[in-house]
Design a protein around this motif. Structure first.
Motif, PDB file in Angstrom:
ATOM      1  N   ALA A  92      49.768  31.074  44.252  1.00  0.00           N
ATOM      2  CA  ALA A  92      49.346  30.956  45.646  1.00  0.00           C
ATOM      3  C   ALA A  92      48.166  31.856  45.972  1.00  0.00           C
ATOM      4  O   ALA A  92      47.384  31.559  46.876  1.00  0.00           O
ATOM      5  N   ALA A  93      48.017  32.961  45.223  1.00  0.00           N
ATOM      6  CA  ALA A  93      46.907  33.878  45.478  1.00  0.00           C
ATOM      7  C   ALA A  93      45.554  33.214  45.246  1.00  0.00           C
ATOM      8  O   ALA A  93      44.563  33.578  45.882  1.00  0.00           O
ATOM      9  N   PHE A  94      45.495  32.247  44.344  1.00  0.00           N
ATOM     10  CA  PHE A  94      44.229  31.523  44.135  1.00  0.00           C
ATOM     11  C   PHE A  94      43.838  30.781  45.410  1.00  0.00           C
ATOM     12  O   PHE A  94      42.663  30.758  45.795  1.00  0.00           O
ATOM     13  N   GLN A  95      44.814  30.157  46.052  1.00  0.00           N
ATOM     14  CA  GLN A  95      44.528  29.469  47.306  1.00  0.00           C
ATOM     15  C   GLN A  95      44.168  30.467  48.399  1.00  0.00           C
ATOM     16  O   GLN A  95      43.250  30.241  49.196  1.00  0.00           O
ATOM     17  N   ASP A  96      44.888  31.598  48.425  1.00  0.00           N
ATOM     18  CA  ASP A  96      44.589  32.636  49.417  1.00  0.00           C
ATOM     19  C   ASP A  96      43.172  33.171  49.255  1.00  0.00           C
ATOM     20  O   ASP A  96      42.502  33.499  50.237  1.00  0.00           O
ATOM     21  N   LEU A  97      42.743  33.303  47.996  1.00  0.00           N
ATOM     22  CA  LEU A  97      41.381  33.787  47.743  1.00  0.00           C
ATOM     23  C   LEU A  97      40.359  32.838  48.365  1.00  0.00           C
ATOM     24  O   LEU A  97      39.365  33.280  48.966  1.00  0.00           O
ATOM     25  N   ALA A  98      40.610  31.547  48.246  1.00  0.00           N
ATOM     26  CA  ALA A  98      39.716  30.571  48.883  1.00  0.00           C
ATOM     27  C   ALA A  98      39.725  30.749  50.391  1.00  0.00           C
ATOM     28  O   ALA A  98      38.672  30.743  51.043  1.00  0.00           O
ATOM     29  N   TYR A  99      40.916  30.912  50.962  1.00  0.00           N
ATOM     30  CA  TYR A  99      41.015  31.080  52.400  1.00  0.00           C
ATOM     31  C   TYR A  99      40.312  32.354  52.861  1.00  0.00           C
ATOM     32  O   TYR A  99      39.611  32.373  53.884  1.00  0.00           O
ATOM     33  N   GLY A 100      40.515  33.462  52.118  1.00  0.00           N
ATOM     34  CA  GLY A 100      39.943  34.740  52.528  1.00  0.00           C
ATOM     35  C   GLY A 100      38.437  34.798  52.399  1.00  0.00           C
ATOM     36  O   GLY A 100      37.752  35.397  53.237  1.00  0.00           O
ATOM     37  N   ALA A 101      37.892  34.175  51.354  1.00  0.00           N
ATOM     38  CA  ALA A 101      36.451  34.245  51.126  1.00  0.00           C
ATOM     39  C   ALA A 101      35.677  33.248  51.976  1.00  0.00           C
ATOM     40  O   ALA A 101      34.542  33.516  52.383  1.00  0.00           O
ATOM     41  N   THR A 102      36.279  32.102  52.255  1.00  0.00           N
ATOM     42  CA  THR A 102      35.539  31.034  52.937  1.00  0.00           C
ATOM     43  C   THR A 102      35.119  31.436  54.346  1.00  0.00           C
ATOM     44  O   THR A 102      33.973  31.169  54.757  1.00  0.00           O
ATOM     45  N   GLY A 103      36.011  32.083  55.094  1.00  0.00           N
ATOM     46  CA  GLY A 103      35.689  32.434  56.478  1.00  0.00           C
ATOM     47  C   GLY A 103      34.443  33.292  56.611  1.00  0.00           C
ATOM     48  O   GLY A 103      33.449  32.881  57.227  1.00  0.00           O
ATOM     49  N   PRO A 104      34.429  34.505  56.021  1.00  0.00           N
ATOM     50  CA  PRO A 104      33.250  35.360  56.193  1.00  0.00           C
ATOM     51  C   PRO A 104      31.997  34.827  55.512  1.00  0.00           C
ATOM     52  O   PRO A 104      30.895  34.927  56.065  1.00  0.00           O
ATOM     53  N   LEU A 105      32.114  34.254  54.313  1.00  0.00           N
ATOM     54  CA  LEU A 105      30.920  33.814  53.590  1.00  0.00           C
ATOM     55  C   LEU A 105      30.282  32.596  54.239  1.00  0.00           C
ATOM     56  O   LEU A 105      29.052  32.538  54.397  1.00  0.00           O
ATOM     57  N   THR A 106      31.102  31.625  54.613  1.00  0.00           N
ATOM     58  CA  THR A 106      30.512  30.458  55.278  1.00  0.00           C
ATOM     59  C   THR A 106      30.081  30.793  56.705  1.00  0.00           C
ATOM     60  O   THR A 106      29.181  30.139  57.245  1.00  0.00           O
ATOM     61  N   GLY A 107      30.717  31.811  57.321  1.00  0.00           N
ATOM     62  CA  GLY A 107      30.250  32.269  58.625  1.00  0.00           C
ATOM     63  C   GLY A 107      28.825  32.798  58.546  1.00  0.00           C
ATOM     64  O   GLY A 107      27.983  32.503  59.408  1.00  0.00           O
ATOM     65  N   LEU A 108      28.538  33.591  57.511  1.00  0.00           N
ATOM     66  CA  LEU A 108      27.172  34.076  57.299  1.00  0.00           C
ATOM     67  C   LEU A 108      26.215  32.914  57.051  1.00  0.00           C
ATOM     68  O   LEU A 108      25.090  32.898  57.572  1.00  0.00           O
TER      69      LEU A 108
END
Length: 397
Positions: free
Chosen positions: A342-358
């Motif tokens: 599940a951590a692999f999916q969490d990593l996607a969730y955690g990284a997508t917000g700030p990086l795609t926000g930028l």
């Protein structure tokens, strides 16, 4: 409501559904806060898309960092204890979020909100891993695909309901009303789950976490790519609608969640029957098409269609790969394996917000879903490779 439930074979499906309903109620704490947090940070605290994405994504970072702890707790102490502890952290996160409105400066409010989101992430890690371990213990590993599907229906059904409910509460009473609701709903879930019988943890030799992660990393990468598309919808679809003055800003996650649950209801038996790799390949095709529609959307109808198609695609990827995870590890390590997976999916969730926000600050909202489209294509290639290896192995046998 079961007052003195048993673990007999005929009662296990009923207990699993009962626990999934408890998860549905509890997960509203995540679902209601996801779109309202980004709106609150961007529009009430006036901090822009990048910090709005960070506020959403930091909860998933917390979840990533605590999945290993949750898995070990589930393996050693049992899934029930792990889940109930997670629900307590959900409620505590709501208490901290409720305090945000009474802080004097935007930066103080943002700091308190970040602490609340970190605690929410810990609660999510414990709750979901605990329920998965508990459910597989109740149902047996041979029906792990069904367990993963039903648990996912509880989660994503909650997301479908929680997004419009959260935004409606936000319109009526601001972020404090959302926080109050996020404090109450996990307590309801706790009251439902507490009477259900625990499943004793398995004994046996414990293997290093690094060895387990190495064994399942290819499966985890598929759900990593899948998670990027969902995270983009959850964090930024309401903002995209608001920025473009489109109606129905709250409906993106609803369309996503409705499609997700519909496919789970119709297809939850397929990973156990056909194998996870084949189901994941078809699912990634659907998700990629949905992200392309969102990327190219010129109006709300096309965008909502993209969210619906993304939900159809995302629906079966986690249980499909999860079935393969359960098959690769010994019973006493399943909680640890599911936590790492599940951590692999969490990593996607955690990284997508700030990086795609930028990225959105520089290239506009549509660029977020361009990233989701590319991620979907990457997941499609990986799942095709897994399906090919599965077929080659079956032919060799």
């Amino acid at each position: 409501m079961p007052s003195t439930p048993t673990t007999e074979q005929d009662s296990a499906p009923r207990l699993l559904v009962w626990l999934a309903v408890a998860l549905f109620l509890s997960y509203l704490a995540v679902a209601m806060s996801m779109p309202t947090t980004s709106v609150y940070v961007a529009m009430s605290l006036h901090m822009g898309n990048a910090l709005a994405g960070l506020a959403v994504g930091v909860a998933f970072v917390s979840t990533i960092l605590t999945r290993g702890f949750a898995g070990r707790l589930a393996d050693h102490k049992g899934g029930k204890r792990c889940m109930l502890l997670g629900l307590a952290f959900y409620a505590a996160s709501g208490v901290l979020a409720l305090m945000v409105a009474w802080l004097a400066t935007p930066w103080a409010a943002f700091a308190m909100l970040m602490i609340a989101r970190l605690m929410l992430g810990l609660g999510e890690s414990l709750t979901v891993v605990g329920l998965l371990a508990w459910g597989i213990g109740l149902m047996g590993h041979q029906r792990s695909g069904r367990v993963l599907s039903i648990v996912g229906m509880g989660m994503y059904g909650s997301l479908a309901a929680g997004s419009p409910v959260g935004l409606a509460l936000y319109d009526q009473g601001g972020y404090p009303l959302v926080a109050l609701a996020c404090m109450v709903v996990p307590l309801l879930g706790f009251a439902m789950a507490a009477p259900v019988v625990a499943v004793p943890p398995h004994g046996g030799e414990r293997q290093p976490v690094s060895r387990i992660i190495n064994r399942i990393s290819d499966l985890g990468l598929v759900v990593f790519f899948q998670g990027i598309g969902f995270a983009a919808i959850g964090a930024f679809m309401p903002l995209m609608f608001l920025h473009r003055h489109w109606p129905h800003a709250a409906m993106g996650l609803t369309f996503f969640g409705a499609a997700f649950v519909l496919v789970r209801v119709l297809c939850s038996h397929l990973p156990d029957k056909l194998g996870g790799a084949r189901v994941a390949f078809v699912s990634m095709m659907a998700e990629t098409c949905g992200q392309i529609l969102l990327w190219q959307a010129s109006g709300p109808t096309v965008a909502l269609a993209g969210a619906f198609l993304t939900g159809c695609g995302c629906s079966m990827i986690f249980p499909s790969m999860g079935v393969e995870v359960v098959r690769r590890v010994s019973p006493q390590m399943r909680g640890t394996a599911m936590g790492g997976f599940a951590a692999f999916q969490d990593l996607a969730y955690g990284a997508t917000g700030p990086l795609t926000g930028l990225l959105a600050e520089w290239a506009g909202d549509s660029a977020i879903f361009m990233v989701g489209s590319l991620a979907g294509f990457g997941g499609l290639l990986l799942s095709a490779r897994l399906a090919w290896h599965k077929r080659a192995a079956a032919t060799a046998d």
